[in-house]
Design a protein around this motif. Sequence first.
Motif, PDB file in Angstrom:
ATOM      1  N   SER A   1       0.825  -1.212   0.000  1.00 26.06           N
ATOM      2  CA  SER A   1       0.000   0.000   0.000  1.00 26.06           C
ATOM      3  C   SER A   1       0.856   1.258   0.000  1.00 26.06           C
TER       4      SER A   1
ATOM      5  N   ALA B   1       0.946   4.085  -2.898  1.00 27.00           N
ATOM      6  CA  ALA B   1       0.626   5.471  -2.549  1.00 27.00           C
ATOM      7  C   ALA B   1       1.763   6.408  -2.945  1.00 27.00           C
TER       8      ALA B   1
ATOM      9  N   MET C   1       0.733  10.997   2.557  1.00 22.55           N
ATOM     10  CA  MET C   1       0.802   9.537   2.496  1.00 22.55           C
ATOM     11  C   MET C   1      -0.203   8.907   3.458  1.00 22.55           C
TER      12      MET C   1
ATOM     13  N   GLU D   1      -3.674   9.267   2.094  1.00 26.11           N
ATOM     14  CA  GLU D   1      -3.881   8.340   0.973  1.00 26.11           C
ATOM     15  C   GLU D   1      -4.086   6.909   1.471  1.00 26.11           C
ATOM     16  N   LEU D   2      -3.353   6.534   2.523  1.00 28.59           N
ATOM     17  CA  LEU D   2      -3.447   5.185   3.067  1.00 28.59           C
ATOM     18  C   LEU D   2      -4.696   4.994   3.924  1.00 28.59           C
TER      19      LEU D   2
END
Length: 98
Positions: A32, A36, A83, A86-87
């Motif tokens: 992931s 990302a 980040m 996004e995660l």
Amino acid sequence: MAKRQNEFHSIQDLMKDVIKENKLTKGMHQISVAEAWGKLMGQGVVSNTNKIELQRTTLIVGLKSSVLREELSYGKEKIIKMMNEELGETLISKLILC
């Protein structure tokens, strides 16, 4: 053999259970984070990236270009924030560019 359950579950819930039972969470986080990074940083940065590694809550990114490393170091906090957004969870608390 495991006993059958007569309840209906979503595929997403079942996948989470499989990942948790088989202790695959760390590997899934690695994937992931790499995805990302590619999505957020763009092709120019990704092409100059050697490695992306998540160790506990530290993201270690190896870069080919010292100039790019210097440029990205100015925005470390912003990168960490982007980040994590996004995660969808707070996986990264520190960023090391090397």
